[in-house]
Design a protein around this motif. Structure first.
Motif, PDB file in Angstrom:
ATOM      1  N   ILE A  38      50.559   4.064 151.912  1.00  0.00           N
ATOM      2  CA  ILE A  38      49.874   5.155 152.587  1.00  0.00           C
ATOM      3  C   ILE A  38      50.477   6.462 152.069  1.00  0.00           C
ATOM      4  O   ILE A  38      51.694   6.650 152.118  1.00  0.00           O
ATOM      5  N   ILE A  39      49.613   7.345 151.570  1.00  0.00           N
ATOM      6  CA  ILE A  39      50.064   8.609 150.988  1.00  0.00           C
ATOM      7  C   ILE A  39      49.370   9.761 151.707  1.00  0.00           C
ATOM      8  O   ILE A  39      48.149   9.774 151.831  1.00  0.00           O
ATOM      9  N   ARG A  40      50.155  10.742 152.178  1.00  0.00           N
ATOM     10  CA  ARG A  40      49.590  11.936 152.827  1.00  0.00           C
ATOM     11  C   ARG A  40      49.252  12.951 151.731  1.00  0.00           C
ATOM     12  O   ARG A  40      50.050  13.213 150.845  1.00  0.00           O
ATOM     13  N   PRO A  45      47.009  17.926 154.782  1.00  0.00           N
ATOM     14  CA  PRO A  45      47.923  16.982 155.440  1.00  0.00           C
ATOM     15  C   PRO A  45      47.312  16.129 156.542  1.00  0.00           C
ATOM     16  O   PRO A  45      47.926  15.167 156.982  1.00  0.00           O
ATOM     17  N   LYS A  46      46.092  16.435 156.976  1.00  0.00           N
ATOM     18  CA  LYS A  46      45.447  15.588 157.982  1.00  0.00           C
ATOM     19  C   LYS A  46      44.790  14.363 157.356  1.00  0.00           C
ATOM     20  O   LYS A  46      44.321  13.481 158.060  1.00  0.00           O
ATOM     21  N   PHE A  48      44.848  11.058 154.564  1.00  0.00           N
ATOM     22  CA  PHE A  48      45.738  10.104 153.927  1.00  0.00           C
ATOM     23  C   PHE A  48      44.956   9.265 152.921  1.00  0.00           C
ATOM     24  O   PHE A  48      43.776   8.987 153.121  1.00  0.00           O
ATOM     25  N   GLU A  49      45.614   8.844 151.875  1.00  0.00           N
ATOM     26  CA  GLU A  49      45.055   7.872 150.935  1.00  0.00           C
ATOM     27  C   GLU A  49      45.737   6.549 151.244  1.00  0.00           C
ATOM     28  O   GLU A  49      46.968   6.464 151.267  1.00  0.00           O
ATOM     29  N   VAL A  50      44.937   5.519 151.507  1.00  0.00           N
ATOM     30  CA  VAL A  50      45.468   4.213 151.877  1.00  0.00           C
ATOM     31  C   VAL A  50      45.083   3.216 150.792  1.00  0.00           C
ATOM     32  O   VAL A  50      43.904   3.060 150.480  1.00  0.00           O
TER      33      VAL A  50
END
Length: 72
Positions: A38-40, A45-46, A48-50
């Motif tokens: 999981i990358i913010r 910042p709201k 995320f890349e999952v």
């Protein structure tokens, strides 16, 4: 349909997503997958890349966990 089998994407939403140029798709709700990372996003910042991996029939550890969850 066996929910542990690899699934076909439900809908390709590449042309309808917030972040342009991303390869995104919707998957069926019954699909089982493992969260790999999981990358913010720094710029938003709201969001995320999952990174996900579909669970296959050969993944005995994941299958055992799925059955335990279903039994509760």
């Amino acid at each position: 349909m066996d929910p542990i089998d690899p699934v076909v994407p439900f809908a390709d939403i590449r042309n309808h997503n917030y972040l342009k140029g991303r390869k995104e798709m919707l998957i069926p709700m019954h699909a089982h997958f493992r969260v790999e990372d999981i990358i913010r996003f720094q710029e938003t910042p709201k969001f995320f890349e999952v990174h996900l991996t579909i669970v296959s029939k050969n993944d005995l550890k994941a299958i055992d966990m799925i059955h335990r969850i279903e039994d509760t």
